[in-house]
Design an enzyme around this catalytic site. Structure first.
Site, short mmCIF file in Angstrom:
data_model
loop_
_atom_site.label_atom_id
_atom_site.label_comp_id
_atom_site.label_asym_id
_atom_site.label_seq_id
_atom_site.Cartn_x
_atom_site.Cartn_y
_atom_site.Cartn_z
N CYS A 214 70.25 57.01 16.06
CA CYS A 214 70.06 58.12 15.19
C CYS A 214 70.30 58.05 13.81
CB CYS A 214 70.86 59.25 15.68
SG CYS A 214 71.18 59.21 17.24
N LYS A 217 68.31 55.38 11.72
CA LYS A 217 66.70 55.76 11.70
C LYS A 217 66.56 56.69 10.91
CE LYS A 217 65.96 58.90 14.68
NZ LYS A 217 65.87 59.19 15.92
N TYR A 350 59.55 57.06 21.69
CA TYR A 350 59.95 57.59 20.37
C TYR A 350 60.45 56.79 19.52
CZ TYR A 350 64.76 58.50 21.92
OH TYR A 350 66.04 58.27 22.08
#
Lengths: 767, 141
Positions: A214, A217, A350
């Site tokens: 996370c 990213k 994703y």
């Protein structure tokens, strides 16, 4: 005594005729006595006879008692013998020896059994091993001396443990649980170890989210957005003559510096909360016992009352020639010491789309190779829209192909790789050359090499995931599991953190709250961000039935994008309501900038049981994208017949831009007869960009997706019969995501009228 | 990760590298090096705890921006004192145990050590005047 009696025998003749007392007849014991005299005599007799009677009584009993005592004694002897020699056969023989020779024989047998030749005599767990010699022999001969400790095959549990809780895995879930447990004054240890990737990347404390998930990213996604913002800025008056370029190393260094500070921060936090941290690989070796191996290979054993497994996942590899040697994964991407260049991203998760998105945003040539559908498990209509947007922004898609071979053509950083791919719908083969191949085809739980078999924790053999009950307990009562490794649970950082915290509170603070996995919001940070909470449209229809679902939706154009004339009619919001439950909102989907920020608030509302009416009664904030998500519009009336309502796009200037609903338009939302109201003055259809020309079919049937160019032929049947990567079957167990939905096409719902929102300024331009 | 990047930088630089250059640039005149990088726990013990002269210990990290400002500044001032004070640099990622032992929670943290005891300490970047005062106090006290 007799004379006394005799004297009294002189009967007094009572005057007046009193009847004389009766006397017993002569002879016998009580002869010649009155009844009262008889009673007295009887008592005296009892007294006299007491001692003899007792003697008789007890001597009689002795005949019964003595044998009983003897038999009890015998049993005790045999039990003693049994204890001394252990096992059942001896008991039988000891009976035999008793029967044959009585107690002396028994004693002889006992003596033999207990006879030792040297001291000390060692007993282990109440079982006598023997004397010094025998003990040494047992130890040397056994492969595993521990076996002597075993009772029924289980090593006994130490009575006091080194720690109250050992957490295996220092990621989002593990650290949250450990810190929470330390709050309750428990002795906690965290074991965290990163096995380097095939390319050699490794990282510090914090887990996937902080190091290779996370955090980096989102930072790189922000870098890409800033690039776009720079382009837009010219229209806003910023002047710069040079062309703007991106330097990969600068960005990566900044991101890694921040991650380094987070790693250190976590170490300090653990130290402050007195949680012991070991950078060591944890493996179960027995009940309540774990072996920690550090990077120098030194092993230590620890015991704990309870364990929490939070080992997370690692990227999956294809299992084709060249994958581990030449390909990188998300574990490597965020610390890559050179710019990846022309990149092929394999996968449609994703992770794949987010990485492809920001790499393209930084100006790189990106291709995405997709086996079948995008974003499995998410609302497919939204997934397709995301794909469309990415395509329009320069990301190439290769649909329905899988790589079969990777070869290196040129050395260098990054070098050149040649990828050979095969079609999933035929025999077609293609080749391509790329600087970097990024694999993002899924992640596998790290549960196969941590010794779970030694403690008997069940895992799903196919996927490696651990099934748990609703209190995150595995089948072994003192072992719990949280985070990405759980079967059928969401793989999200906040979910792991919440589960970890609540678990620890239940264990040590007497709480009863369980982790709620329902209505968990999430966001995909593709170039056009997608935020969602609740059901996907197809899943809602499947679960509640098409006729019980009402879908409200609208496109919108963020104000910030108007001036640079960017991407109008791409942003989209959709709300799914359950008609039977007071039109409760059961699904929220938004595609647009800052989708995560927008979705968070709606997630709270949905948790409170938001209904469509409440949503309508909420006044919007202006001018923001979220208000446009709020004021989503649906098909006007289900009884709409063919005609005006279908086949046109109606701009709603004042209504959706928040300057108040125009009374005429308010009538548009009435049930019936849209066509009766003259809407033509509001339609600037001709000059509107043609985005979605919806339905030609007004009845409540499946909506044909005429508006969305198909990414693959609808309902295309795959020649391999829907099998997963055949190449992977031998190596990896296939990972099935959540329900893929009844169709890979657009969601089925009633007819709709598309409404678009425009800002006032745009409207003025048009009019 | 920071280490990996640092390694890359080190290898890619044509010169000897930033760390080496620091210790070479200062102290060449006197033939003694007043600034050095701590290699391990025993090195720290020998050269810092058992040092006859006062030592300024600079705990820093690769990923820390302010450290990169404070480091050179402090070194400059230490070299001006011509050997009265030594300076030891400790990378907290490489020597985490040392950092934990001295309760370093944020970087840069600078300790003033005399005869093995911590006599002064500060956290964060300071300007030259403050650093001079800090060093003067260490020598004088």
């Amino acid at each position: 005594m007799g004379s006394t009696l005799r004297k009294s025998q002189a009967v007094r003749q009572a005057p007046g005729g009193a009847p004389p007392e009766r006397r017993s007849p002569a002879g016998g014991f009580f002869s010649g006595l009155t009844s009262s005299e008889q009673n007295w005599q009887f008592c005296l007799y009892q007294q006299e006879m007491l001692l003899p009677r007792l003697t008789l009584y007890w001597s009689g009993n002795a005949f019964i008692l003595a044998p009983a005592v003897m038999i009890t004694g015998l049993f005790a002897e045999l039990a003693e013998l049994n204890r001394l020699v252990g096992n059942h056969p001896q008991l039988f023989f000891s009976w035999v020896s008793f029967l044959l020779g009585g107690a002396p024989k028994l004693r002889e047998g006992q003596r033999e059994a207990a006879a030792e030749t040297s001291q000390p005599v060692v007993s282990v767990r109440k079982k006598q091993i023997g004397d010094h010699e025998r003990t040494l022999k047992a130890h040397k001969e056994e492969d595993n001396p521990q076996k002597t400790m075993e009772v029924n095959g289980l090593t006994p549990v130490p009575d006091s443990y080194d720690y109250d809780l050992i957490v295996i895995g220092g990621g989002s879930g593990g650290l949250a649980a450990a810190k929470e447990a330390a709050k309750y004054e428990k002795k906690v240890m965290v074991l965290d170890f990163v096995k380097p990737t095939p390319q050699g990347s490794s990282w510090g404390l914090g887990g996937t989210c902080v190091n290779v998930g996370c955090i980096p990213k989102k930072l790189m996604h922000q870098a890409a957005l800033l690039g776009q913002a720079l382009q837009d800025s010219r229209k806003f008056g910023w002047q710069f003559t040079e062309e703007v370029e991106h330097n990969w190393m600068t960005m990566t260094e900044s991101v890694q510096n921040y991650i380094g500070s987070l790693n250190w921060g976590y170490r300090v936090a653990l130290r402050d909360k007195k949680v012991t941290y070991e950078n060591a690989y944890g493996e179960f070796v027995g009940p309540h016992t774990i072996k920690a191996t550090n990077k120098k290979g030194i092993e230590k054993l620890y015991t704990a009352e309870r364990f929490i497994i939070a080992t997370g996942e690692r990227p999956r590899y294809l299992g084709i020639p060249g994958d581990k040697e030449y390909c990188i994964s998300s574990d490597d991407l965020f610390s890559l010491p050179y710019c990846p260049g022309k990149t092929l991203v394999v996968g449609a998760s994703y992770v794949a789309l987010e990485c492809a998105g920001f790499l393209a945003g930084l100006g790189l040539d990106v291709t995405v190779m997709v086996r079948s559908i995008l974003l499995r498990g998410f609302d497919q209509d939204m997934a397709n829209r995301i794909g469309e947007y990415m395509k329009e922004h320069g990301v190439n898609f290769i649909r329905e192909f899988v790589p079969v071979k990777i070869e290196r053509v040129e050395e260098g950083t990054p070098g050149v790789l040649k990828v050979t791919a095969k079609s999933t719908a035929g025999d077609q083969m293609i080749e391509g050359e790329y600087n970097t191949v990024l694999l993002a085809i899924g992640r596998d739980p790290c549960t196969r090499k941590i010794g779970l078999d030694k403690v008997g924790v069940n895992i799903n053999e196919k996927t490696g995931k651990i099934p748990v009950n609703d209190v995150e307990q595995t089948n072994v009562p003192y072992i719990y599991a949280i985070g990405d490794i759980l079967q059928d649970k969401l793989e999200l950082t906040p979910v792991a953190i919440q589960a970890g915290r609540l678990l620890v509170q239940r264990l040590y603070a007497g709480a009863t709250t369980k982790c709620d996995y329902v209505n968990v919001p999430t966001t995909v940070f593709t170039p056009l961000e997608y935020g969602a909470c609740g059901y996907a449209e197809e899943t809602a229809m499947e679960k509640f039935g098409e006729e019980n679902i009402e879908v409200y939706h609208s496109h919108f154009w963020p104000l910030e994008w108007t001036v640079p004339s960017r991407d109008n009619n791409k942003c989209y919001a959709k709300i799914i309501c359950n008609i039977q439950d007071n039109e409760r909102v059961i699904g929220f989907h938004v595609l647009g900038p800052n989708a995560g920020e927008v979705t968070q608030g709606f997630a709270a509302a949905i948790k409170c049981g938001l209904t469509k009416e409440q949503l309508d009664n909420t006044v919007g904030i202006h001018p923001v994208c979220a208000e446009l998500a709020l004021k989503t519009v649906t098909l006007v009336g289900r009884q709409v017949k063919t005609g005006i309502a279908t086949g046109i796009d109606l701009p709603l200037m004042s209504g959706l831009s928040g300057y108040g609903h125009s009374p005429a338009l308010a009538g548009v939302f009435e049930e019936e007869s849209v066509k009766e109201k003259s809407l033509w003055p509001f339609c600037c259809v001709v000059s509107l960009p043609k985005a979605t020309w919806p339905l030609s079919n007004p009845t409540r049937t499946k909506r044909p997706v005429a508006d969305l160019p198909r990414l693959s032929p609808p309902g295309a049947s795959r020649s391999d019969g829907g099998k997963e990567y055949p190449e992977l079957e031998a190596i990896h167990k296939d990972h099935q995501g959540p329900t893929p939905g009844p169709a890979q096409n657009s969601p089925k719902s009633g007819t709709r009228v598309e409404f678009k929102g425009f800002s006032l300024s745009h409207t003025i331009n048009l009019i | 990760m920071a280490q990996r990047l640092a390694l890359q930088r080190l290898l890619s630089l044509p010169a000897r590298g930033p760390l080496a250059s620091h210790s070479r640039a200062f102290g060449t005149s006197a033939g003694r090096r007043s600034t050095f990088n701590v290699q391990d726990g025993s090195d720290f013990q020998d050269r810092v705890v058992n040092s006859p002269k006062p030592v300024v210990v600079d705990f820093h990290a690769q990923w820390c921006g302010p450290c990169k400002i404070l480091g050179p500044r402090l070194e400059k001032l230490v070299s001006k004192l011509e050997g009265k004070v030594l300076m030891a640099k400790v990378d907290i990622d490489d020597h985490t145990d040392l950092a934990i032992e001295y309760e370093v929670s944020a970087v840069p943290t600078v300790l003033a050590m005399k005869n093995g005891d911590v006599v002064d300490k500060f956290v964060g970047v300071k300007d030259e005047d403050q650093l001079e005062a800090f060093l003067k106090k260490l020598i004088g006290a």
